[in-house]
Motif scaffolding. Structure first.
Motif, mmCIF file in Angstrom:
data_model
loop_
_atom_site.group_PDB
_atom_site.id
_atom_site.type_symbol
_atom_site.label_atom_id
_atom_site.label_comp_id
_atom_site.label_asym_id
_atom_site.label_seq_id
_atom_site.Cartn_x
_atom_site.Cartn_y
_atom_site.Cartn_z
ATOM 1 N N HIS A 167 0.831 -1.207 0.000
ATOM 2 C CA HIS A 167 0.000 0.000 0.000
ATOM 3 C C HIS A 167 0.864 1.254 0.000
ATOM 4 O O HIS A 167 0.543 2.239 -0.672
ATOM 5 C CB HIS A 167 -0.914 -0.022 1.226
ATOM 6 C CG HIS A 167 -1.748 1.210 1.375
ATOM 7 N ND1 HIS A 167 -2.936 1.392 0.706
ATOM 8 C CD2 HIS A 167 -1.560 2.330 2.130
ATOM 9 C CE1 HIS A 167 -3.448 2.567 1.038
ATOM 10 N NE2 HIS A 167 -2.638 3.148 1.907
ATOM 11 N N PRO A 171 -0.751 2.095 -3.624
ATOM 12 C CA PRO A 171 -2.011 1.785 -2.941
ATOM 13 C C PRO A 171 -3.133 1.355 -3.882
ATOM 14 O O PRO A 171 -3.819 0.360 -3.627
ATOM 15 C CB PRO A 171 -2.349 3.084 -2.200
ATOM 16 C CG PRO A 171 -1.543 4.143 -2.884
ATOM 17 C CD PRO A 171 -0.318 3.478 -3.385
ATOM 18 N N TRP A 172 -3.337 2.098 -4.968
ATOM 19 C CA TRP A 172 -4.442 1.772 -5.864
ATOM 20 C C TRP A 172 -4.187 0.484 -6.629
ATOM 21 O O TRP A 172 -5.112 -0.297 -6.883
ATOM 22 C CB TRP A 172 -4.706 2.931 -6.819
ATOM 23 C CG TRP A 172 -5.290 4.119 -6.129
ATOM 24 C CD1 TRP A 172 -4.667 5.300 -5.842
ATOM 25 C CD2 TRP A 172 -6.615 4.225 -5.602
ATOM 26 N NE1 TRP A 172 -5.518 6.149 -5.175
ATOM 27 C CE2 TRP A 172 -6.717 5.513 -5.013
ATOM 28 C CE3 TRP A 172 -7.707 3.373 -5.561
ATOM 29 C CZ2 TRP A 172 -7.895 5.956 -4.403
ATOM 30 C CZ3 TRP A 172 -8.877 3.815 -4.957
ATOM 31 C CH2 TRP A 172 -8.971 5.089 -4.387
ATOM 32 N N THR A 174 -2.442 -2.057 -5.545
ATOM 33 C CA THR A 174 -2.644 -3.162 -4.601
ATOM 34 C C THR A 174 -4.123 -3.501 -4.453
ATOM 35 O O THR A 174 -4.518 -4.667 -4.497
ATOM 36 C CB THR A 174 -2.054 -2.803 -3.227
ATOM 37 O OG1 THR A 174 -0.670 -2.479 -3.374
ATOM 38 C CG2 THR A 174 -2.202 -3.954 -2.248
ATOM 39 N N GLN A 209 -8.067 -3.331 3.109
ATOM 40 C CA GLN A 209 -7.270 -2.324 2.420
ATOM 41 C C GLN A 209 -7.970 -0.970 2.374
ATOM 42 O O GLN A 209 -7.328 0.080 2.394
ATOM 43 C CB GLN A 209 -6.968 -2.798 0.995
ATOM 44 C CG GLN A 209 -5.654 -2.322 0.429
ATOM 45 C CD GLN A 209 -4.459 -3.064 1.009
ATOM 46 O OE1 GLN A 209 -4.627 -4.026 1.758
ATOM 47 N NE2 GLN A 209 -3.266 -2.628 0.673
ATOM 48 N N PHE A 213 -6.700 3.261 3.391
ATOM 49 C CA PHE A 213 -6.935 4.557 2.765
ATOM 50 C C PHE A 213 -7.516 5.549 3.769
ATOM 51 O O PHE A 213 -7.128 6.725 3.789
ATOM 52 C CB PHE A 213 -7.894 4.402 1.578
ATOM 53 C CG PHE A 213 -7.261 3.814 0.346
ATOM 54 C CD1 PHE A 213 -6.596 4.625 -0.560
ATOM 55 C CD2 PHE A 213 -7.325 2.454 0.100
ATOM 56 C CE1 PHE A 213 -6.007 4.087 -1.700
ATOM 57 C CE2 PHE A 213 -6.739 1.903 -1.031
ATOM 58 C CZ PHE A 213 -6.079 2.726 -1.940
ATOM 59 N N ASP A 216 -4.854 6.789 6.165
ATOM 60 C CA ASP A 216 -3.920 7.724 5.551
ATOM 61 C C ASP A 216 -4.516 9.099 5.324
ATOM 62 O O ASP A 216 -3.826 10.110 5.447
ATOM 63 C CB ASP A 216 -3.449 7.191 4.185
ATOM 64 C CG ASP A 216 -2.533 5.998 4.311
ATOM 65 O OD1 ASP A 216 -2.001 5.787 5.421
ATOM 66 O OD2 ASP A 216 -2.367 5.270 3.318
#
Length: 445
Positions: A167, A171-172, A174, A209, A213, A216
């Motif tokens: 990530h 991130p996207w 993954t 996951q 986000f 973060d």
């Protein structure tokens, strides 16, 4: 994201409690417990056989309700938020992947090991005493039902360090890869049904996951219109898939084994959590609510693990008496649900008093070394052997005893967590073995 408190000298102390996550977890747990009291409905047939009737699962009117109230994705979103924050704090204190795995497994399997051992001993004695084998089987099934969640949540959490690293880099990408794996398994499950069980890992890791986000981006990473758009869009896509006949509209059916519908619900619920965060934070800051949720959060795993076995045991034992047993779904049955819930809460209170402290992580002195990586990996394997067997082939009394032995062995392999890796400890000082007020159970080492 909740900022850490700082000492006068600039030293970083503990992060403040995220009351919204506290509320989300409590809401999920309370809803699951209440829903299960409306699902477990054993029936004693005229020929003496016992069958279990899932009242809510077989009521068509309940499908749109469970669409809204299927909160298991929200629990994994919350687990992703607190899990990735815990992982980052652990790394800052010098911990590694195996330290994280050790802490997570100890929190989950210590209370589970005692539950399985007591269930096995009690049911074995009941069988020797001549209790109807079908009643014993019903109680065994009640013990096994929480294990699927334990397996899924452990799989997501044990993969968290790897997924957090991925990530951090992409991130996207993954999330897209995990989503693609979920879709691929759904496409192949018709020809190879056994593959559907892979989504116990892929699906729940993808939902977890989403929590990364949120961890973060802060509480309002998107505007209210964008969040409302995500909620509407994900449910429209979900509705289209159901309308096309690709998936069932019953989210209880979609839960085991899980499929893409639960990821879409995860997007919707993650956005809803952010959309309503300001109001939830104000409600969670009320003194009475804050104290109640803080206490409940510290014993949430014990409540989850024990409520179904207790409910199954209570229902099974009532079959042996002349107590009125109205058929599931009738008016008398529905009127009896509040009494069942109150009785279950009464049974849970002494269990929490006796076994609640097993959720606390045992700690060793600060000078103690971390557990060898081989011991941690072996503990994970030992745990998953009986859990996977139960998920694929069903739980039996013998497997219940074997599972208790495997879980006990895993606890011995994991040992104790060095104090230096526990929240509240650091160079030159030692902290309590667990987060204490004003910290929450969701602020974990």
């Amino acid at each position: 994201m909740i900022p850490p408190r700082r000492a006068e000298a600039g030293q970083v102390l503990q992060p403040e409690r995220d009351r919204v996550i506290d509320l989300a977890r409590f809401f999920c747990l309370a809803l699951v417990v209440v829903a299960h009291t409306m699902m477990v409905s054993p029936v004693l047939n005229p020929d003496g056989t016992v069958t279990s009737y899932n009242t809510l699962g077989n009521e068509h009117w309940f499908e749109p309700v469970v669409w809204v109230l299927q909160v298991m994705p929200l629990f994994f979103v919350a687990g992703g938020i607190t899990g990735v924050q815990s992982w980052r704090r652990l790394r800052a204190r010098g911990g590694n992947t195996f330290d994280f795995m050790q802490a997570r497994m100890l929190r989950l399997i210590r209370p589970a090991a005692v539950l399985l051992a007591l269930m096995f001993a009690g049911l074995w004695v009941a069988q020797l005493a001549g209790v109807d084998p079908q009643v014993v089987e019903l109680m065994v099934a009640g013990a096994g039902m929480p294990l699927w969640f334990l397996a899924a949540y452990l799989a997501a959490q044990l993969n968290l360090p790897l997924l957090a690293r991925l990530h951090g880099r992409a991130p996207w990408l993954t999330l897209a890869v995990l989503t693609s794996l979920v879709v691929a398994v759904d496409c192949l499950r018709g020809t190879m049904p056994a593959l559907a069980n892979l989504n116990m890992v892929f699906l729940w890791c993808a939902v977890q996951q989403l929590g990364f986000f949120l961890a973060d981006g802060g509480p309002l990473v998107l505007g209210r219109r964008a969040l409302a758009g995500i909620i509407l869009g994900s449910n429209l896509v979900l509705g289209l898939l159901v309308w096309l006949g690709l998936y069932s509209g019953n989210m209880l059916v979609n839960l085991n084994p899980p499929n893409l519908t639960l990821l879409l619900l995860g997007f919707s619920q993650a956005a809803a959590l952010q959309l309503f965060r300001p109001g939830l934070a104000r409600f969670g800051s009320l003194a009475t609510v804050r104290r109640f949720i803080a206490v409940a959060g510290q014993r949430s795993m014990t409540v989850y693990l024990w409520h179904l076995p207790l409910l199954a045991a209570m229902s099974g034992l009532l079959l042996l008496t002349d107590f009125p047993q109205p058929p599931g779904g009738t008016a008398a049955w529905w009127w009896g649900r509040p009494l069942v819930l109150l009785a279950l809460m009464g049974l849970l209170l002494p269990v929490l008093a006796l076994f609640g402290r097993l959720e606390e992580r045992p700690t060793s002195p600060a000078t103690a070394p971390s557990r060898p990586a081989a011991a941690v990996v072996l503990a994970a394997v030992v745990i998953y052997v009986p859990v996977a067997d139960a998920a694929l082939n069903g739980l039996t009394l013998g497997l219940l005893g074997g599972g208790a032995a495997c879980f006990a062995l895993a606890v011995l392999l994991l040992g104790r967590i060095p104090v230096r890796l526990v929240a509240g400890s650091g160079p030159g000082r030692s902290g309590p073995p667990l987060p204490r007020p004003p910290l929450s159970a969701n602020v974990e080492p």
